[in-house]
Write an enzyme that holds these catalytic residues in place. Structure first.
Site, PDB file in Angstrom:
ATOM      1  N   ILE A   8       0.905  -1.547  -0.066  1.00  8.12           N
ATOM      2  CA  ILE A   8      -0.009   0.456   0.132  1.00  8.12           C
ATOM      3  C   ILE A   8       0.783   1.469   0.186  1.00  8.12           C
ATOM      4  O   ILE A   8       1.702   1.517   0.387  1.00  8.12           O
ATOM      5  CB  ILE A   8      -0.960  -0.290   1.015  1.00  8.12           C
ATOM      6  CG1 ILE A   8      -2.268   1.245   1.157  1.00  8.12           C
ATOM      7  CG2 ILE A   8      -0.136   0.031   2.296  1.00  8.12           C
ATOM      8  CD1 ILE A   8      -2.892   1.322   1.931  1.00  8.12           C
ATOM      9  N   SER A   9       1.034   2.059  -0.834  1.00  6.56           N
ATOM     10  CA  SER A   9       1.750   2.861  -0.664  1.00  6.56           C
ATOM     11  C   SER A   9       1.087   3.628   0.079  1.00  6.56           C
ATOM     12  O   SER A   9       0.656   4.163   0.998  1.00  6.56           O
ATOM     13  CB  SER A   9       1.201   4.229  -2.037  1.00  6.56           C
ATOM     14  OG  SER A   9       1.484   3.250  -3.648  1.00  6.56           O
ATOM     15  N   GLN A  10       2.476   5.062   0.240  1.00  5.85           N
ATOM     16  CA  GLN A  10       3.052   5.955   1.222  1.00  5.85           C
ATOM     17  C   GLN A  10       2.004   6.719   1.596  1.00  5.85           C
ATOM     18  O   GLN A  10       1.640   7.308   0.059  1.00  5.85           O
ATOM     19  CB  GLN A  10       4.002   6.601   1.108  1.00  5.85           C
ATOM     20  CG  GLN A  10       4.953   6.999   2.221  1.00  5.85           C
ATOM     21  CD  GLN A  10       6.610   7.632   1.850  1.00  5.85           C
ATOM     22  OE1 GLN A  10       6.779   6.915   0.878  1.00  5.85           O
ATOM     23  NE2 GLN A  10       6.514   8.686   2.433  1.00  5.85           N
TER      24      GLN A  10
END
Ligand code: SAH
Length: 231
Positions: free
Chosen positions: A72-74
């Site tokens: 999951i992206s930052q």
């Protein structure tokens, strides 16, 4: 542009409201300015998109594993990409490549007219569907497919966001970008050889103008690779 659809999410994310408010404060300090975007990120319950064991870390400014070797992206990177797409105009019809757990798709759906999100790994696509069900976002469509091909049947798109790094901008995505449209994607450095340089990536903004495409290279980033075919 539609307003932020907080009503759908009311109740679901109540317990984590304060942690989310702190995340939004951090995003502001990091330079994110768009109030609608900040409100959307303050609304989407990010902890519902990661495994229970990691839920207590969901609001840290970090990427987290979501199985199948994906992440999951930052939060900052999600915000940055959407802000670049939104600057000075509505998002319109959006294509996201790389649904993953569905978090960014949920944020986009708060802000855009219509969102299509493609994921190549069937199990992730199905999990994203499960994660998103409770949010009841009626303007979001999830598709199992290879994002290299874009989504011909729903094209053209005013905005395209790619959440995995390619070596080159996929041709189909360029074709499916509407005139005046914008695409944001991480690209691996051209000609990088073995070692650290091989993994160097930058965010690239592609704008489709009257006379063709303009590419602007932006900040260094780190995304999982854009892979070919469905899995
Ligand atoms: N948007 C996500 C980030 C997902 S990570 C978020 O909100 O955090 C990137 C995702 O891209 C992974 O799930 C990976 O499986 C997917 N992906 C990689 N190559 C792809 C392709 N060709 N088509 C569609 N999805 C792809």
């Amino acid at each position: 542009m539609n307003g932020v659809r907080t009503q759908n999410l009311a109740g679901i994310g109540m317990t984590s409201e304060r942690t989310r408010a702190r995340m939004v404060e951090r995003l502001r300090q990091q330079g994110i300015e768009d109030e609608q975007l900040l409100a959307a990120m303050g609304t989407v319950p990010r902890h519902l998109f990661v495994d229970d064991a990691l839920a207590h870390r969901a609001y840290e400014d970090t990427s987290l594993p979501i199985n199948f070797g994906q992440t999951i992206s930052q939060p900052f990177v999600v915000a940055k990409m959407i802000e670049l797409l939104m600057r000075g105009r509505p998002l319109g019809r959006v294509l996201e490549v790389g649904t993953g757990c569905g978090y960014q798709a949920a944020v986009l759906a708060q802000l855009a007219h219509e969102v299509y999100s493609i994921e190549r790994i069937r199990e992730l696509h199905e999990r994203a569907r499960g994660n998103l069900r409770a949010l009841r976002l009626h303007n979001l469509r999830l598709v199992h497919g290879d994002g290299h091909l874009g989504l011909e049947k729903a094209a053209p798109f005013d905005s395209i966001v790619v959440a995995a790094a390619a070596r080159q901008t996929p041709q189909a995505l360029l074709r499916q970008l509407a005139p005046g449209g914008r695409m944001i994607l991480p690209l691996r450095s051209q000609g990088a050889g073995a070692g650290a340089a091989a993994t160097a990536q930058r965010l690239v903004l592609v704008e489709r103008g009257a006379r063709g495409f303009r590419e602007t290279s932006l900040d260094p980033v780190r995304f999982v690779p854009l892979q070919s075919g469905k899995a």
